[in-house]
Design an enzyme around this catalytic site. Structure first.
Site, mmCIF file in Angstrom:
data_model
loop_
_atom_site.group_PDB
_atom_site.id
_atom_site.type_symbol
_atom_site.label_atom_id
_atom_site.label_comp_id
_atom_site.label_asym_id
_atom_site.label_seq_id
_atom_site.Cartn_x
_atom_site.Cartn_y
_atom_site.Cartn_z
ATOM 1 N N ALA A 78 0.827 -1.207 0.000
ATOM 2 C CA ALA A 78 0.000 0.000 0.000
ATOM 3 C C ALA A 78 0.863 1.260 0.000
ATOM 4 O O ALA A 78 1.782 1.385 -0.806
ATOM 5 C CB ALA A 78 -0.979 -0.039 1.162
ATOM 6 N N SER A 79 0.605 2.165 0.915
ATOM 7 C CA SER A 79 1.256 3.477 0.885
ATOM 8 C C SER A 79 2.740 3.445 1.189
ATOM 9 O O SER A 79 3.446 4.417 0.908
ATOM 10 C CB SER A 79 0.545 4.434 1.839
ATOM 11 O OG SER A 79 -0.729 4.739 1.317
ATOM 12 N N VAL A 80 3.246 2.347 1.742
ATOM 13 C CA VAL A 80 4.685 2.238 1.976
ATOM 14 C C VAL A 80 5.430 2.396 0.649
ATOM 15 O O VAL A 80 6.515 2.975 0.592
ATOM 16 C CB VAL A 80 5.025 0.888 2.646
ATOM 17 C CG1 VAL A 80 6.516 0.663 2.686
ATOM 18 C CG2 VAL A 80 4.439 0.845 4.042
#
Length: 180
Positions: A78-80
């Protein structure tokens, strides 16, 4: 998924923990997270200076089917991943192949407002672009996406893809990073 960041210590560094100590520490911490239900499963790779690679996995990749995390488990980051995308874009900028102020119409000529959106705005969440889940676009279609070169077309098919005009406000946008 959980991401644990570490840096590699120089050989002989007095302040750096020994690989065995770090391995024991990570094993305890990750096991505790799994045991407490903070995550269903996790994995890490430890690359000690000049030593062997240490790969560990914990818990379940699929709770319902009782499938354990393995070396080949794929984690949804995801946003990582935005950090790595941003670093890649900035490397291209550094090489001179891209200006952060170039309109994205250079890459996506038929994308709505492409002449007014820049990589800088996409990086800083100021492009005004909505996320696909904020519109009538089906979540079923996007839930198991394999992101690739044509993913931007999903954003192009949204009825109202913009929350505001590019560059005038800030709103966290996953869609902007799809374009990057």
């Amino acid at each position: 998924a959980n991401l644990i960041g570490c840096s590699r210590a120089e050989p002989g560094s007095v302040e750096s923990p020994l690989a065995e100590d770090l391995e024991d520490f990570l094993d305890r911490e990750v096991n505790e997270c799994v045991d407490q239900g903070l995550t269903a499963g996790a994995a890490y790779v430890l690359l000690p200076w000049g030593g062997r690679s240490i790969i560990r996995h914990f818990g379940r990749a699929d709770i319902e089917n009782q499938i354990s995390v393995t070396d080949s488990t794929r984690f949804r980051l995801a946003s990582v991943s935005k950090t790595f995308i941003a670093a890649s874009v900035l490397k291209i900028f550094e090489s001179g192949e891209l200006s952060l102020e170039d309109p994205i119409s250079r890459f996506f000529p038929s994308f709505p407002n492409a002449a007014y959106i820049t990589p800088y705005q996409l990086l800083t969440h100021t492009s005004g672009l909505r996320d696909w889940y904020e519109t009538s676009y089906s979540t079923e279609k996007t839930q198991n996406w394999v992101f690739g070169p044509e993913t931007h077309q999903v954003l192009m098919t949204m009825e109202d893809p913009f929350r505001f005009a590019p560059g005038i406000d800030h709103w966290y946008s996953n869609g902007g990073y799809l374009l990057l």
